[in-house]
Design a protein around this motif. Structure first.
Motif, PDB file in Angstrom:
ATOM      1  N   ILE A  40       0.824  -1.208   0.000  1.00 24.80           N
ATOM      2  CA  ILE A  40       0.000   0.000   0.000  1.00 24.80           C
ATOM      3  C   ILE A  40       0.857   1.256   0.000  1.00 24.80           C
ATOM      4  O   ILE A  40       0.395   2.324  -0.427  1.00 24.80           O
ATOM      5  CB  ILE A  40      -0.980   0.017   1.196  1.00 24.80           C
ATOM      6  N   LEU A  41       2.088   1.157   0.494  1.00 27.79           N
ATOM      7  CA  LEU A  41       3.060   2.247   0.408  1.00 27.79           C
ATOM      8  C   LEU A  41       4.342   1.660  -0.163  1.00 27.79           C
ATOM      9  O   LEU A  41       5.075   0.956   0.512  1.00 27.79           O
ATOM     10  CB  LEU A  41       3.329   2.874   1.779  1.00 27.79           C
ATOM     11  N   GLN A  42       4.587   1.948  -1.435  1.00 26.24           N
ATOM     12  CA  GLN A  42       5.723   1.356  -2.127  1.00 26.24           C
ATOM     13  C   GLN A  42       6.999   2.148  -1.854  1.00 26.24           C
ATOM     14  O   GLN A  42       6.986   3.364  -1.697  1.00 26.24           O
ATOM     15  CB  GLN A  42       5.453   1.326  -3.637  1.00 26.24           C
ATOM     16  N   GLY A  43       8.122   1.415  -1.825  1.00 25.02           N
ATOM     17  CA  GLY A  43       9.417   2.040  -1.724  1.00 25.02           C
ATOM     18  C   GLY A  43       9.737   2.584  -0.340  1.00 25.02           C
ATOM     19  O   GLY A  43       9.024   3.427   0.179  1.00 25.02           O
ATOM     20  N   PRO A  50      -1.248   8.595  -5.831  1.00 21.35           N
ATOM     21  CA  PRO A  50      -0.935   7.158  -5.866  1.00 21.35           C
ATOM     22  C   PRO A  50       0.322   6.821  -5.076  1.00 21.35           C
ATOM     23  O   PRO A  50       1.329   7.524  -5.136  1.00 21.35           O
ATOM     24  CB  PRO A  50      -0.745   6.886  -7.361  1.00 21.35           C
ATOM     25  N   ASN A  51       0.251   5.745  -4.302  1.00 19.14           N
ATOM     26  CA  ASN A  51       1.386   5.181  -3.597  1.00 19.14           C
ATOM     27  C   ASN A  51       1.584   3.718  -3.926  1.00 19.14           C
ATOM     28  O   ASN A  51       2.450   3.070  -3.351  1.00 19.14           O
ATOM     29  CB  ASN A  51       1.214   5.351  -2.088  1.00 19.14           C
ATOM     30  N   GLY A  76       0.977   0.602  -7.317  1.00 22.37           N
ATOM     31  CA  GLY A  76       0.720   0.402  -8.730  1.00 22.37           C
ATOM     32  C   GLY A  76       1.550   1.330  -9.593  1.00 22.37           C
ATOM     33  O   GLY A  76       2.325   2.147  -9.091  1.00 22.37           O
ATOM     34  N   PRO A  77       1.405   1.229 -10.922  1.00 17.53           N
ATOM     35  CA  PRO A  77       2.176   2.114 -11.809  1.00 17.53           C
ATOM     36  C   PRO A  77       1.651   3.545 -11.743  1.00 17.53           C
ATOM     37  O   PRO A  77       0.451   3.773 -11.673  1.00 17.53           O
ATOM     38  CB  PRO A  77       1.942   1.503 -13.195  1.00 17.53           C
ATOM     39  N   PHE A  78       2.540   4.507 -11.739  1.00 20.99           N
ATOM     40  CA  PHE A  78       2.096   5.905 -11.751  1.00 20.99           C
ATOM     41  C   PHE A  78       3.235   6.823 -12.163  1.00 20.99           C
ATOM     42  O   PHE A  78       4.414   6.436 -12.182  1.00 20.99           O
ATOM     43  CB  PHE A  78       1.529   6.329 -10.391  1.00 20.99           C
ATOM     44  N   THR A  79       2.868   8.035 -12.507  1.00 21.02           N
ATOM     45  CA  THR A  79       3.807   9.108 -12.806  1.00 21.02           C
ATOM     46  C   THR A  79       3.496  10.275 -11.894  1.00 21.02           C
ATOM     47  O   THR A  79       2.326  10.611 -11.678  1.00 21.02           O
ATOM     48  CB  THR A  79       3.706   9.552 -14.276  1.00 21.02           C
ATOM     49  N   ALA A  80       4.528  10.881 -11.332  1.00 24.92           N
ATOM     50  CA  ALA A  80       4.363  12.024 -10.441  1.00 24.92           C
ATOM     51  C   ALA A  80       5.290  13.143 -10.909  1.00 24.92           C
ATOM     52  O   ALA A  80       6.510  12.944 -10.988  1.00 24.92           O
ATOM     53  CB  ALA A  80       4.674  11.640  -9.002  1.00 24.92           C
TER      54      ALA A  80
END
Length: 550
Positions: free
Chosen positions: A44-47, A357-358, A360-364
């Motif tokens: 749920i919180l990646q990285g 988003p935290n 799945g795939p995403f762009t920030a």
């Protein structure tokens, strides 16, 4: 004469690097596992979100993670559904609260524990090699949080606080065993009463768990303890087995808060160490859990685990996962032995909330609108001066003498690498004045392991260069991997990019928009993995400037 004065003034002025258009983008092989409606994704919180601790205040949930020697530290996340999380603050956000000195990046603040009680939020934490155990409080979890109240009587690490029905408070934590340690990793879980009004521990300190739930097996590192009370029982949950692939979570219970505690017959209640190492899309090293109940009586657990791309190789650090808790015959079970942690799972009942988003795939994309950086950006150790500004669409940093590799406080601001496959790009405006001046993008695991791409002045020339440091044997300034001479007009910008693909990395630059030139391809990014670099943190991706201040 005026020209001479202006030239002298310019030479004396601090050299700065101006970064804009910072874009992070990421994806994972596990993205092929799709979440259906009503499901959520793990983690749920990646990285680099290790050691999650969670509490509930009414219908709201709050979560905190370890940050070690990165600052600001101890991020505070808020959720109303346990799935979507928004960072609302950092519990350690003032330089005067702690002093990280020149500690390694995996020292300082370990395993915070957050609790809500009677209108006040509490965080117990340990500043390893920088003060020991301390308590901070806040009426609003966004902050401000109080200055630390030090607990010199409480040794060890991983302290948490439990509030009993009778109004008493108890501190429980990991420390040395009551007798001489019999083997490496032999530790114990201790408890002591805490006087809230006097803000100090009182009464005797006693052992709740020595060695672990099966002492004959010589278990290592019982840590991250929490106590909860349910149906007249006190439950002690703790991690065992160290934070690598042998990690696990165990539970014991007692009729009195001070014990004696009896272990669950089917411990551990969470582990992945008994699964085949060659399974596809593995999740490993699971443990360090904390439990929370929902208003309608459900129970859930947050815990850490990792997602390796190779043989225990991962650059993203330890991440935060979520699973429901199943109470079996009065015992909480997070996941039966032999079952793999799922990448998708049915979501809790509360309605979803909107959040950046935290998972799945995403762009920030960061626009640097100012006046401050996003709450998730951090720098190495604690700054003693303001050497950066955020305004007008740019992050401007002073090229200071402090370097990565010096165990100092360099001009670095960075955000977490949250995917196995990740890229960051930025536009930099920087005029290196003297040999050694540099500014660009950096991927940092610690002072001894990092990659850099950017503008460097060397031999009287300006280069687009890739540098790396892959251990203490390499120079502090790094080893030159690749470079090309560049000639930039006054005020001209340079685009920079780092792409990481599991254990490989590509570095590129562009003197004109879209005209990328690769400096290095398929570079060894396993040097950014925990297995190679050591420690407890994850890779941070951001900007860096260095120069000999005159």
């Amino acid at each position: 004469m005026i020209g001479v004065i202006l030239a002298a003034a310019l030479a004396a002025a601090p050299n700065t690097a101006r970064f804009s258009h910072f874009v992070y983008s990421g994806s994972d092989p596990s993205d092929v596992v799709k979440a259906a409606p009503g499901q959520y994704r793990n983690p749920i919180l990646q990285g680099f979100h290790p050691d999650p601790s969670i509490t509930r205040a009414g219908k709201d949930y709050y979560l905190v993670n370890s940050t070690f020697a990165w600052f600001p530290g101890l991020p505070i996340y808020h959720s109303t559904d346990l799935v979507h999380w928004t960072q609302i603050g950092n519990a350690l956000d003032r330089p005067g609260m702690l002093d990280f000195k020149r500690l390694g990046l995996s020292r300082a603040v370990f395993a915070p524990a957050i609790t809500y009680h009677d209108g006040l939020f509490y965080i117990l934490n340990t500043c390893v090699d920088c003060g020991g155990n301390f308590l901070i409080t806040a009426k609003d979890p966004k902050g401000p949080w109080s200055d630390p109240v030090w607990l010199p009587e409480v040794g060890g690490i991983d302290s948490s606080i439990f509030f009993d029905d009778d109004g008493k408070a108890w501190i429980v934590n990991n420390d040395e065993p009551p007798e001489k340690a019999e083997y490496p990793g032999h530790r114990a879980i201790w408890i002591q009463e805490y006087d809230l009004q006097a803000r100090k521990t009182v009464g005797p300190r006693s052992v709740l768990l020595d060695k672990g739930v099966n002492p004959a097996a010589k278990p290592i590192w019982p840590e991250g303890p929490h106590i909860l009370k349910k149906d007249g029982w006190y439950y002690l949950i703790a991690a065992e087995g160290g934070t690598a692939e042998g990690h696990s979570q165990v539970v014991l219970r007692a009729k009195a808060v001070t014990g004696p505690y009896v272990p669950y017959a089917d411990n551990p209640i969470l582990t992945q160490r008994d699964l085949p190492r060659d399974r596809p899309l593995p999740i490993t090293s699971a443990g360090h859990a904390d439990l929370v109940d929902t208003p309608d009586g459900q129970w859930w657990a947050t815990f850490l685990a990792v997602r390796p791309y190779g043989d225990d190789l991962y650059n993203t650090g330890r991440e935060t996962f979520l699973l429901p808790v199943d109470w079996k015959d009065g015992w909480p079970v997070i996941l039966p032995r032999g079952q793999a942690i799922p990448y998708v799972h049915a979501a809790p009942k509360p309605p979803a909330m909107k959040a950046a988003p935290n998972a799945g795939p995403f762009t920030a994309a960061e626009t640097f609108a100012g006046p401050e950086l996003p709450k998730g950006w951090m720098t190495m150790r604690i700054p003693t001066e303001r050497w950066w500004s955020v305004k007008g669409g740019a992050l401007t940093v002073r090229a200071r003498a402090a370097r990565i590799g010096d165990h100092d406080q360099p001009s670095v601001w960075a955000r977490r690498q949250q995917h196995m496959n990740a890229s960051v790009s930025t536009t930099v405006r920087f005029t290196p004045r003297a040999d050694g001046d540099k500014a660009g993008l950096v991927a940092v695991q610690n002072d001894d392991f990092y990659w850099f791409v950017g503008l460097v002045r060397d031999g009287g020339k300006t280069w687009a260069r890739v540098e790396k440091r892959a251990g203490k044997g390499d120079p502090v300034d790094g080893v030159v991997v690749a470079q090309k001479p560049v000639s930039l007009k006054s005020g001209q910008s340079l685009d920079l990019r780092i792409r990481i693909r599991g254990g490989k990395a590509d570095f590129a630059y562009a003197a004109a928009p879209g005209r990328w030139e690769t400096l290095a391809a398929d570079a060894d990014a396993t040097t950014l993995s925990t297995k190679v670099a050591g420690g407890f943190v994850g890779t941070m991706l951001g900007v860096y400037a260095h120069g000999a201040e005159r």
